[in-house]
Design a protein around this motif. Structure first.
Motif, PDB file in Angstrom:
ATOM      1  N   LEU A 124       0.273  -1.033  -0.208  1.00 44.91           N
ATOM      2  CA  LEU A 124       0.126  -0.355  -0.350  1.00 44.91           C
ATOM      3  C   LEU A 124       1.197   1.281  -0.229  1.00 44.91           C
ATOM      4  O   LEU A 124       1.992   1.147   0.776  1.00 44.91           O
ATOM      5  CB  LEU A 124      -0.553   0.027   1.613  1.00 44.91           C
ATOM      6  CG  LEU A 124      -0.429   0.093   2.546  1.00 44.91           C
ATOM      7  CD1 LEU A 124      -0.885   1.576   3.258  1.00 44.91           C
ATOM      8  CD2 LEU A 124       0.401  -1.735   3.223  1.00 44.91           C
ATOM      9  N   ASP A 125       0.563   2.478  -0.167  1.00 46.89           N
ATOM     10  CA  ASP A 125       0.429   3.472   0.169  1.00 46.89           C
ATOM     11  C   ASP A 125       1.571   3.867   1.760  1.00 46.89           C
ATOM     12  O   ASP A 125       0.679   3.649   2.457  1.00 46.89           O
ATOM     13  CB  ASP A 125       0.090   4.682  -0.490  1.00 46.89           C
ATOM     14  CG  ASP A 125      -0.035   5.573  -2.147  1.00 46.89           C
ATOM     15  OD1 ASP A 125       1.099   4.889  -2.395  1.00 46.89           O
ATOM     16  OD2 ASP A 125      -1.031   4.963  -2.478  1.00 46.89           O
ATOM     17  N   ALA A 128      -1.117   4.814   4.025  1.00 47.80           N
ATOM     18  CA  ALA A 128      -2.014   4.972   3.604  1.00 47.80           C
ATOM     19  C   ALA A 128      -1.987   6.252   3.071  1.00 47.80           C
ATOM     20  O   ALA A 128      -3.668   6.887   2.648  1.00 47.80           O
ATOM     21  CB  ALA A 128      -3.292   4.521   4.312  1.00 47.80           C
ATOM     22  N   GLY A 130      -1.210   8.661  -0.460  1.00 48.37           N
ATOM     23  CA  GLY A 130      -1.020   8.407  -1.613  1.00 48.37           C
ATOM     24  C   GLY A 130      -2.079   7.711  -1.945  1.00 48.37           C
ATOM     25  O   GLY A 130      -2.805   7.246  -1.496  1.00 48.37           O
ATOM     26  N   SER A 131      -2.114   8.134  -3.558  1.00 53.25           N
ATOM     27  CA  SER A 131      -3.071   8.225  -4.488  1.00 53.25           C
ATOM     28  C   SER A 131      -2.223   7.006  -5.767  1.00 53.25           C
ATOM     29  O   SER A 131      -3.393   6.478  -6.818  1.00 53.25           O
ATOM     30  CB  SER A 131      -3.914   8.692  -4.855  1.00 53.25           C
ATOM     31  OG  SER A 131      -4.294   9.758  -4.107  1.00 53.25           O
ATOM     32  N   ASN A 133       0.199   3.875  -5.295  1.00 49.97           N
ATOM     33  CA  ASN A 133       0.973   3.465  -4.532  1.00 49.97           C
ATOM     34  C   ASN A 133       2.169   3.838  -4.694  1.00 49.97           C
ATOM     35  O   ASN A 133       3.038   2.099  -5.016  1.00 49.97           O
ATOM     36  CB  ASN A 133       0.575   2.175  -4.916  1.00 49.97           C
ATOM     37  CG  ASN A 133       0.642   0.554  -3.532  1.00 49.97           C
ATOM     38  OD1 ASN A 133       1.501   0.411  -2.602  1.00 49.97           O
ATOM     39  ND2 ASN A 133      -0.471   0.714  -3.445  1.00 49.97           N
ATOM     40  N   SER A 136       5.927   3.494  -1.260  1.00 50.07           N
ATOM     41  CA  SER A 136       5.502   2.246   0.142  1.00 50.07           C
ATOM     42  C   SER A 136       7.080   2.181   0.098  1.00 50.07           C
ATOM     43  O   SER A 136       7.391   2.164  -1.105  1.00 50.07           O
ATOM     44  CB  SER A 136       4.837   1.408  -0.714  1.00 50.07           C
ATOM     45  OG  SER A 136       5.463   0.171   0.119  1.00 50.07           O
ATOM     46  N   GLY A 158      -4.135   4.024  -5.576  1.00 43.81           N
ATOM     47  CA  GLY A 158      -4.146   3.761  -3.768  1.00 43.81           C
ATOM     48  C   GLY A 158      -4.305   4.702  -2.879  1.00 43.81           C
ATOM     49  O   GLY A 158      -5.865   5.412  -2.947  1.00 43.81           O
ATOM     50  N   SER A 159      -4.701   4.618  -1.593  1.00 43.50           N
ATOM     51  CA  SER A 159      -3.574   3.403  -1.624  1.00 43.50           C
ATOM     52  C   SER A 159      -3.565   3.024  -1.089  1.00 43.50           C
ATOM     53  O   SER A 159      -2.726   1.476  -1.214  1.00 43.50           O
ATOM     54  CB  SER A 159      -3.387   3.800   0.173  1.00 43.50           C
ATOM     55  OG  SER A 159      -4.455   4.059   0.984  1.00 43.50           O
ATOM     56  N   SER A 183      -9.536   6.063  -0.550  1.00 41.85           N
ATOM     57  CA  SER A 183      -8.001   4.516  -0.623  1.00 41.85           C
ATOM     58  C   SER A 183      -8.607   3.333  -1.506  1.00 41.85           C
ATOM     59  O   SER A 183      -8.020   3.028  -1.616  1.00 41.85           O
ATOM     60  CB  SER A 183      -7.453   4.851   0.536  1.00 41.85           C
ATOM     61  OG  SER A 183      -6.784   5.100   0.403  1.00 41.85           O
TER      62      SER A 183
END
Lengths: 493, 498
Positions: A124-125, A128, A130-131, A133, A136, A158-159, A183
Motif C-alpha cells: 500500500l502507500d 495509506a 498516497g494515490s 502506490n 511504499s 492508492g492507497s 483509498s
C-alpha cells in the motif's frame, strides 16, 4: 476443471459448500498464483500457510456437517494496515518494518471467523498516504493493466494499490482495503474492480494502523458487487473496542441485493462537472445515467455547492489527525530505533523518524503540525471543520431529493508510475470526487463501467445516505449488470 | 480578607495564588483502557496495548472514571456539562507513548464550582472564605522515567500511563499560604468523602501545580509563575512562601517576573526554573478524533447525585445544630473520613448501649473520640493494640460512665486494659474493681463516719469556712478507696453538712 483463480467470493464459497472443489484446492491455486506474481509487488509478505490452515478448517467443518461461515473457503489478501497476529504489520513503512503484533484487528478476526484465510499482507502507500502506490517503503505496486501500445508500468491507484492489483490480476478473489479519502474507490476504478467504503463506523477501526481517525474506514475490494456485499457483511459490526463504532445491526446485504431501481431517484451533482476531467470519464458518467434509468430509476439534478472546498479541507483535517496519530512511532517501544552514539532523547526521535518515514508521510506530518500550531489553528483546522460540516449538509440536502448519487470515481484513468510526482497537488486532485463522501462519512462505492481508448478501466461512483449501503450496492448492481464489464488484464507477469 | 502580606523594602505586597490539583480517580481500571491501576506493582505490569500505544489501538472511555469526576463536580456544587469532549495535547516524551495526552481543553466535563474554607484564627484565616473553582476536567496520566537503573540509559515504566486524573483548577482566589493549605485540605477531604480519589499525596494520587504572583494592594494581577507537581500540603505552602518572596525581591530590585514553569525542591524549600515561556511547548490541542463527544444522560446524572454522601460542610452543620457539638469539635470530627466514620459508629453504638438518643450522648462521645481515647492510646504507645479499641468496647465504657457506674478515671483505666488485652470492659470493671460505688447507703455510712470524726472541722465549715468542703470530699473518697460516685459524695456531704 475450472481455473479456480478465475472465481470470485460467491462462487468459491458456494462451490466449497456444494463440494465442487475443496477449500484447500482453492487456497493452493491462489497461493501458486501469488507466488507467480511477485513482479506485481502486490504483497509485502505472503502467508500461504495461513490460507491453507484456514482452508483445512473449512474442509473439516464441511466434512463434519457444520454450518459454514459467510466467507468459508475464500482466501483473501489483507492490506498491510491491519494488525495480524504473528504476521509482520508495517503500513508499508520502514519505521514498522519487522513489527509483529501480538493481536489481531477486529476486521481481520471477523473475516477469519467467517472462514476466510489469508494469502498475505498487501502492499500500500505508506501509512495509506498516497494515490498511486508509489510511497511504499517496499517498492511500487505495478498494476496488471497496460496502456494499449505501451509497456510502461501503470499505477494500481492508492492507497489500497496492492489490494486492487491483486484482485484485478486474479491472484486474490478479494482483498481488504481502507478508505480515508478515496483509498478503496480510486484504486478499484483504476483496476476495473469493485470496492465499497461503508458508512463511517460500520467497520471497527480497532487494530488498523491509523491514518486519519475521523475518516478511516475499512471495506472490501472484489470483482463484483455481490462479492463486496458478502465480504462487507463479514467485516462490519459493532465493536466495543472502537468508541466510534456504530451500534447497529448489520443487514444481510447479500440477501437484499436488487437491481430493480423503480421508485428510486438518482442524483447527479452538477458541481462534479469539473475542468480537467477526461472526456471519456464524462461520457461514462452519461452512460451510467442511462443504465440507472434503464433499471427504473429517475434521474434528478442535485447540487453539492461546497464540493470545491472539500479537497482543501480534507488536506487539512487528514494531515492534522495524521500528525498526531503518527507521533507514537518514536523508537521507544517498538519498530525502528535510530540511536546515534552519545545522543539524547530528542536526537533519537529525530533520527528515528527521519529514517523511518518516507517523504510523503513527512510532508503530511509537517502540514498537519503546521495547521494545528498556535496562531494557525483557527485559520486552518477550525475553518476546515466548518467546511466539513457544510459538505455534510450539502449531502443531507441532496438526499432530500434523491436516494443515491452517481458520479465519476476519478477524473482520469490510471497513469504510468512516476508520471505524477512533480507536484503533489496533481496527485491529490485524483481524489477530488472521492473525498467529499469521506468527509461526510457516507457509504460510497466504485464499480467498473467501461474501458477507455487506451484500454484502461474507468469506474463510476455511487454515494448513499448514512447507513444505506444497500442502496449503494443495489445501484452498483444495476450498473454492473448493464455495463457487462468483462475486460481483464493480459497476463504479463 | 487575609491579612497575609510580604513586607518588602518598598512596602507591603499581596500574594495571589491559584492551584491546579491533579487527583487520581479511584477506579480499578484506567481512563481509556482496561488495565489495572494499583500502586506499587512491578514496572510495566499494568500496561495494556492501548496504554503502550501499539499501532491501531483505540481509547474507549471508562464509565466509572467519568462517574467519579461528575460526582466530584457535584460535591463542589459545580456546573456539570452534559456535553463535553476530549482533546489531544501533543508533545513528545518517552513517558508518553501516544505522543499526546488525552485531556479536555475546550469543553471540560465540569464547569464552575466553589469550595468553602473555614475561619481558623490560629492558622491566619480570620473568617470563612469561598474559593472559586474554574473547572474540573479528566485526562490521562503519563508513565514514569527511571534514570537510576543504568549508567547511560533511562528506563520507562508505563504502569501509570493512562491512569485517570481529574485536574481541578481553582480561581486565583487565595491570598496566603494558609489559605492554600486550607483549600488543599478541604479539597482532599471532599474527594475522600465522595470516594473519587484516595487523596494519598505520598503515592502521588494527589499533587498540585502552584500558580503564584504578587502585587501591591489595589493593583492588577502580576505576572505569575507555575511551580509543578508539588506533593504535600506543607510543600505547597513552602513553595508559595518562597516563590512570593523571590518575586518581591526580583521586582524590588528593578527586575520583572518571567512567566515560567518552576520546580520545587523539598530539600531546600525553594523553587527553581524548569522552563521559560520561550521554551514552552506548542501542544497543538485538537479534538480527539478517536472519541465521540461525551454526552451524559439524565439517568446517569441522577444516579451520580443520588450516590453522593453527606459532605463535610453539611455534616459539620448537622453536628453543631443537631448533635449539639461545639464548632471546634464539629470541625475536628468532620475533617477526615476516618475520623467521622469512627465517630459516627461509636455514636450509634453508644446511643444503643445507653438507650439514649444520639444527641444526648454526642458531646461525651465527641470528647472521648477527640481527646480521651487518643490520649490513652498515645500514652500507652506500643504497649497497646489500637485494634482492640473496637466501637463496641468503647461504647460499653462510655455507657458505664454515662450510668455513673464508673468514673472518668476508671474509664481511662479500663480503656488501657482493653487496649493491652482486648478483654471485655464490663468484665474488666467487675474483675478489677474499677467501679464506682453509687450505693447511697455505703457512701452515707462513710460520710457519717467522717463527720463524726471531724467535729471541729464541721464546726468551722458551718461557721463559713467553705473551703473545707474539699477536705470532706477528699476524706470520703479516701475512705471509699476512690471508688465513690463523686456526684453522690457531693450531694450527701452538702445535705449532711447543711
Amino acid at each position: 476443471m475450472t481455473d479456480l483463480t478465475s472465481l470470485g467470493v460467491k462462487d468459491i464459497r458456494d462451490g466449497v459448500a456444494k463440494g465442487d472443489f475443496t477449500a484447500r484446492e482453492v487456497a493452493e491455486s491462489f497461493n501458486a498464483a501469488v507466488a507467480e506474481a511477485a513482479s506485481l509487488n502486490a504483497f509485502i509478505v505472503t502467508t500461504p500457510d495461513h490460507a491453507l490452515a484456514a482452508a483445512d478448517k473449512v474442509d473439516a467443518a464441511r466434512a463434519a456437517g457444520e454450518t459454514l461461515g459467510k466467507m468459508a473457503g475464500v482466501p483473501i489478501g489483507m492490506k498491510d494496515l491491519f494488525a495480524t497476529h504473528g504476521v509482520q504489520t508495517t503500513a508499508a513503512s520502514h519505521i514498522l518494518e519487522g513489527f509483529t503484533p501480538r493481536y489481531e484487528s477486529t476486521v481481520s478476526q471477523k473475516l477469519w471467523d467467517a472462514g476466510a484465510g489469508m494469502l498475505g499482507k498487501l502492499n500500500l502507500d505508506q501509512f495509506a498516504m498516497g494515490s498511486s502506490n508509489e510511497t511504499s517503503y517496499f517498492g511500487n505496486v505495478t498494476s496488471p493493466w497496460k496502456k494499449a501500445g505501451s509497456n510502461a508500468a501503470m499505477s494500481p491507484g492508492g492507497s489500497s494499490g496492492g489490494s486492487s492489483a491483486a484482485v484485478a490480476a486474479r491472484i486474490a478473489p478479494a482483498a481488504t482495503g481502507t478508505d480515508t479519502g478515496g483509498s478503496i474507490r480510486q484504486p478499484a476504478a483504476f483496476t476495473g474492480i469493485c470496492g465499497i467504503k461503508p458508512t463511517y463506523g460500520r467497520c471497527s477501526r480497532w487494530g488498523i494502523v491509523a491514518f486519519a481517525s475521523s475518516l478511516d474506514q475499512a471495506g472490501p475490494m472484489a470483482r463484483s458487487v455481490e462479492d463486496c456485499a458478502i465480504m462487507l457483511g463479514a467485516m462490519a459490526g459493532f465493536d466495543p473496542k472502537d468508541a466510534t463504532s456504530l451500534q447497529m445491526d448489520v443487514p444481510d446485504w447479500e440477501a437484499a441485493l436488487s437491481s430493480d431501481l423503480r421508485g428510486k431517484k438518482v442524483g447527479i451533482p452538477r458541481e462534479y462537472r469539473m475542468e480537467g476531467t477526461d472526456q471519456a470519464i464524462l461520457d461514462s458518467w452519461e452512460q451510467g445515467k442511462a443504465w440507472l434509468k434503464d433499471a427504473g430509476a429517475e434521474i434528478v439534478d442535485v447540487s453539492l455547492p461546497h464540493t470545491k472546498y472539500a479537497l482543501p479541507a480534507y488536506y487539512i483535517v487528514a494531515p492534522a489527525e495524521a500528525s498526531s496519530n503518527l507521533a507514537r512511532y518514536d523508537g521507544v517501544r517498538y519498530g525502528l530505533r535510530d540511536l546515534p552514539d552519545g545522543v539524547g532523547l530528542q536526537d533519537m526521535y529525530a533520527a528515528t523518524r527521519a529514517a523511518g518515514f518516507g517523504d510523503e508521510v513527512k510532508r503530511r506530518i509537517l502540514i498537519g503540525t503546521y495547521v494545528l500550531s498556535a496562531g494557525f489553528y483557527d485559520a486552518y483546522y477550525t475553518q476546515a471543520q466548518k467546511v466539513r460540516a457544510l459538505v455534510a449538509r450539502d449531502f443531507a440536502r441532496a438526499f432530500e431529493e434523491c436516494d443515491v448519487i452517481l458520479a465519476p470515481t476519478t477524473p482520469t484513468a490510471s497513469f504510468p508510475l512516476g508520471s505524477m510526482n512533480e507536484d503533489p497537488l496533481t496527485m491529490y486532485l485524483n481524489d477530488v470526487f472521492a473525498v467529499p463522501a469521506s468527509l461526510a462519512g457516507l457509504p460510497a462505492m466504485s464499480v467498473p463501467a467501461t474501458i477507455n481508448a487506451d484500454g484502461l478501466p474507468l469506474g463510476l461512483q455511487l454515494v448513499g445516505r448514512p447507513f444505506d449501503e444497500q442502496g449503494v450496492l443495489n445501484a452498483g448492481l444495476a450498473i454492473q449488470q448493464r455495463a457487462g464489464f468483462t475486460a481483464k488484464p493480459e497476463k504479463w507477469w | 480578607m487575609s491579612n497575609y502580606r510580604i513586607q518588602g523594602a518598598t512596602g507591603e505586597w499581596e500574594v495571589v495564588i491559584g492551584l491546579e490539583v491533579h487527583a487520581q480517580v479511584t477506579s480499578n481500571a484506567k481512563l481509556f483502557s482496561g488495565a489495572a491501576t494499583a500502586f506499587g506493582a512491578e514496572p510495566n505490569a499494568q500496561v495494556s496495548l492501548v496504554d503502550a500505544a501499539m499501532p491501531g489501538m483505540l481509547p474507549v472511555p471508562n464509565r466509572e472514571c467519568i462517574r467519579q469526576a461528575v460526582r466530584t463536580g457535584m460535591a463542589i456544587e459545580a456546573q456539570i456539562n452534559a456535553w463535553s469532549r476530549f482533546d489531544r495535547k501533543n508533545y513528545f516524551y518517552a513517558d508518553l507513548p501516544q505522543g499526546y495526552q488525552i485531556s479536555q481543553l475546550y469543553h471540560p466535563l465540569v464547569g464552575e464550582g466553589s469550595l468553602l474554607i473555614e475561619a481558623d484564627e490560629k492558622a491566619g484565616i480570620p473568617e470563612d472564605k469561598v474559593i472559586g473553582i474554574e473547572r474540573i476536567h479528566v485526562e490521562q496520566d503519563a508513565g514514569k522515567l527511571m534514570h537510576d537503573q543504568h549508567p547511560t540509559m533511562s528506563y520507562v515504566d508505563l504502569n501509570r500511563s493512562g491512569v485517570a486524573l481529574m485536574e481541578i483548577v481553582s480561581k486565583p482566589d487565595m491570598r496566603s499560604p494558609a489559605e492554600a493549605g486550607a483549600y488543599l485540605r478541604k479539597l482532599r477531604a471532599i474527594l475522600r468523602y465522595v470516594g473519587s480519589c484516595d487523596g494519598n499525596m505520598e503515592e502521588g494520587s494527589m499533587r498540585a501545580d502552584v500558580n503564584v504572583s504578587v502585587r501591591k494592594a489595589g493593583e492588577p494581577f502580576g505576572t505569575r509563575t507555575e511551580t509543578k507537581n508539588v506533593n504535600s500540603v506543607r510543600f505547597v505552602m513552602q513553595a508559595i512562601e518562597h516563590e512570593a518572596m523571590r518575586q518581591v525581591d526580583v521586582l524590588e530590585s528593578g527586575g520583572t517576573v518571567v512567566q515560567e514553569t518552576r520546580l520545587f525542591d523539598p530539600g531546600t524549600g525553594t523553587t527553581r526554573t524548569m522552563r521559560s515561556k520561550e521554551d514552552a511547548h506548542d501542544y497543538r490541542y485538537f479534538p480527539d478524533p478517536d472519541l465521540l463527544p461525551l454526552v451524559l444522560e439524565e439517568d446517569f446524572l441522577a444516579e451520580c447525585r443520588a450516590s453522593l454522601p453527606e459532605l463535610p460542610d453539611a455534616k459539620r452543620k448537622r453536628y453543631v445544630e443537631v448533635l449539639g457539638l461545639t464548632p471546634y469539635n464539629a470541625r475536628e470530627l468532620t475533617a477526615e473520613v476516618e475520623t467521622f466514620a469512627r465517630f459516627e459508629t461509636l455514636l450509634a453504638e453508644t446511643a444503643k448501649a445507653t438507650g439514649k438518643g444520639e444527641a444526648d450522648v454526642a458531646t461525651q462521645v465527641a470528647n472521648w473520640s477527640l481527646s480521651v481515647a487518643p490520649g490513652v492510646i498515645k500514652a500507652l504507645g506500643d504497649e497497646g493494640d489500637p485494634a482492640n479499641a473496637t466501637a463496641s468496647a468503647q461504647a460499653s465504657i462510655l455507657a458505664m460512665a454515662d450510668k455513673a457506674e464508673i468514673s472518668g478515671g476508671q474509664a481511662k483505666e479500663i480503656f488501657e486494659i482493653v487496649l493491652k488485652t482486648g478483654r471485655d470492659p464490663a468484665e474488666i470493671a467487675e474483675a478489677e474493681g474499677l467501679k464506682q460505688v453509687s450505693d447511697t447507703g455505703a457512701i452515707e455510712a462513710a460520710v457519717d463516719a467522717i463527720i463524726a470524726a471531724n467535729a471541729d472541722k464541721v464546726e468551722q465549715y458551718r461557721a463559713g469556712k467553705e473551703a473545707l468542703f474539699g477536705f470532706f470530699v477528699g476524706q470520703t473518697m479516701k475512705a471509699m478507696q476512690g471508688k465513690a460516685n463523686p456526684q453522690l459524695v457531693n450531694q450527701l456531704l452538702k445535705g449532711k453538712l447543711g
